[in-house]
Design an enzyme around this catalytic site. Structure first.
Site, PDB file in Angstrom:
ATOM      1  N   ASN A 160       5.454   7.654  13.427  1.00  9.38           N
ATOM      2  CA  ASN A 160       6.112   7.830  12.136  1.00  9.38           C
ATOM      3  C   ASN A 160       5.175   8.652  11.248  1.00  9.38           C
ATOM      4  O   ASN A 160       4.195   8.125  10.737  1.00  9.38           O
ATOM      5  CB  ASN A 160       6.381   6.439  11.536  1.00  9.38           C
ATOM      6  CG  ASN A 160       6.966   6.517  10.144  1.00  9.38           C
ATOM      7  OD1 ASN A 160       7.361   7.592   9.679  1.00  9.38           O
ATOM      8  ND2 ASN A 160       7.040   5.379   9.470  1.00  9.38           N
ATOM      9  N   HIS A 213      12.525   0.898   7.393  1.00  6.94           N
ATOM     10  CA  HIS A 213      11.067   0.817   7.247  1.00  6.94           C
ATOM     11  C   HIS A 213      10.746   0.102   5.926  1.00  6.94           C
ATOM     12  O   HIS A 213      11.448   0.290   4.934  1.00  6.94           O
ATOM     13  CB  HIS A 213      10.451   2.219   7.270  1.00  6.94           C
ATOM     14  CG  HIS A 213       8.960   2.167   7.380  1.00  6.94           C
ATOM     15  ND1 HIS A 213       8.151   1.914   6.290  1.00  6.94           N
ATOM     16  CD2 HIS A 213       8.135   2.264   8.452  1.00  6.94           C
ATOM     17  CE1 HIS A 213       6.886   1.878   6.699  1.00  6.94           C
ATOM     18  NE2 HIS A 213       6.855   2.095   8.008  1.00  6.94           N
ATOM     19  N   GLY A 248      -0.828   0.405   7.200  1.00 12.55           N
ATOM     20  CA  GLY A 248      -1.728   1.289   6.463  1.00 12.55           C
ATOM     21  C   GLY A 248      -2.923   0.583   5.848  1.00 12.55           C
ATOM     22  O   GLY A 248      -3.648   1.151   5.045  1.00 12.55           O
ATOM     23  N   SER A 281      -1.072  -0.645  11.566  1.00 11.86           N
ATOM     24  CA  SER A 281      -2.478  -0.381  11.928  1.00 11.86           C
ATOM     25  C   SER A 281      -2.731  -0.478  13.426  1.00 11.86           C
ATOM     26  O   SER A 281      -3.813  -0.868  13.859  1.00 11.86           O
ATOM     27  CB  SER A 281      -3.421  -1.301  11.141  1.00 11.86           C
ATOM     28  OG  SER A 281      -3.296  -1.055   9.749  1.00 11.86           O
TER      29      SER A 281
END
Ligand code: PGA
Length: 253
Positions: free
Chosen positions: A9, A98, A176, A216
């Protein structure tokens, strides 16, 4: 056998030239390094989908995906892209729900149900994202919360239609942040979701459903996550922006 999938993504990253270069690098590495039973997917910004799609030509296990689509087929929705448009451009996948879309664009479970319908009507494979916040995880209600996201956005589908959907479990606290779910945490949720799907559609449908982990996931931790019985691959954000790291992940089964 469930499909093994690694999807990148790209979010709102890369210029036109950078997108083309990354797609070419990924395509070359998929050809030379990735086993044919692993489906690799690149989800660039919508502006670059057609260019990136060209890089996938002739590589059976490399595809392109959109990052979202609108639930309506056409009309006065400035800035949006519809499922028929994606289908007409030869796009086979679309990421839906998302957590960033849910948070910044207020996408609800009901709206996502309509988007899932639009995607399936146009023969796009939805990669349906679900996942809990840190607050919900710490409050202990996370399993039921994520199961409810599936119920409200997917369980109106027939078993046949549900069979077209890929699920991506992405705990919001891991996206993230560098905080990955442990393999035990990922496995617990994936097994729970598979059981939830079996309760609605039966064991055979549940066993055939690919459930990806996202948050992550990187070249260092992918192998441990993908070794879990119910983890069928990954939805990769940051680490999908470097071809080498992304392909290392795709080789981590
Ligand atoms: P991340 O993003 O890998 O950068 O945590 C995952 C995602 O949001 O799909």
């Amino acid at each position: 056998m469930r499909k093994k999938i690694v999807a990148g993504n790209w979010k709102m990253n890369k210029t036109a030239a950078e997108a083309v270069a990354l797609a070419a690098e990924v395509a070359a590495l998929v050809k030379s390094d990735v086993p044919s039973n692993v489906q690799v997917i690149m989800a660039p910004p919508s502006l670059f989908i057609s260019e990136v799609n060209k890089a996938t030509e002739g590589i059976a296990n490399l595809s392109v995906s959109a990052q979202t689509c609108h639930e309506k087929a056409s009309g006065a929705y400035t800035g949006e892209i519809s499922a028929p448009m994606l289908a007409s451009a030869g796009v086979p996948y679309v990421i839906l729900g998302h957590s960033e879309r849910r948070q910044y664009f207020q996408e609800s479970n009901a709206q996502l149900a309509a988007k899932v319908d639009a995607a399936l009507e146009n023969k796009l494979t939805p990669i349906f994202c679900c996942g809990e916040s840190l607050e919900l995880r710490e409050g202990g209600e996370f399993l039921a919360f994520v199961a409810q996201q599936l119920t409200e956005s997917l369980f109106h589908l027939s078993a046949e239609a549900f069979g077209q959907v890929v699920i991506a479990y992405e705990p919001i606290w891991a996206i993230g942040t560098g905080l990955t779910a442990s393999s035990a945490q990922a496995q617990e949720m994936h097994a729970y979701l598979r059981q939830h799907i079996a309760g609605k559609y039966g064991q055979a449908v549940a066993d055939a459903c690919s459930i990806l982990y996202g948050g992550s996931c990187n070249a260092q931790n992918a192998a441990e996550l993908f070794a879990c019985a119910d983890v069928d691959g990954g939805l990769i954000g940051g680490a999908s922006l470097k071809a080498g790291d992304f392909i290392t992940i795709a080789k981590s089964f």
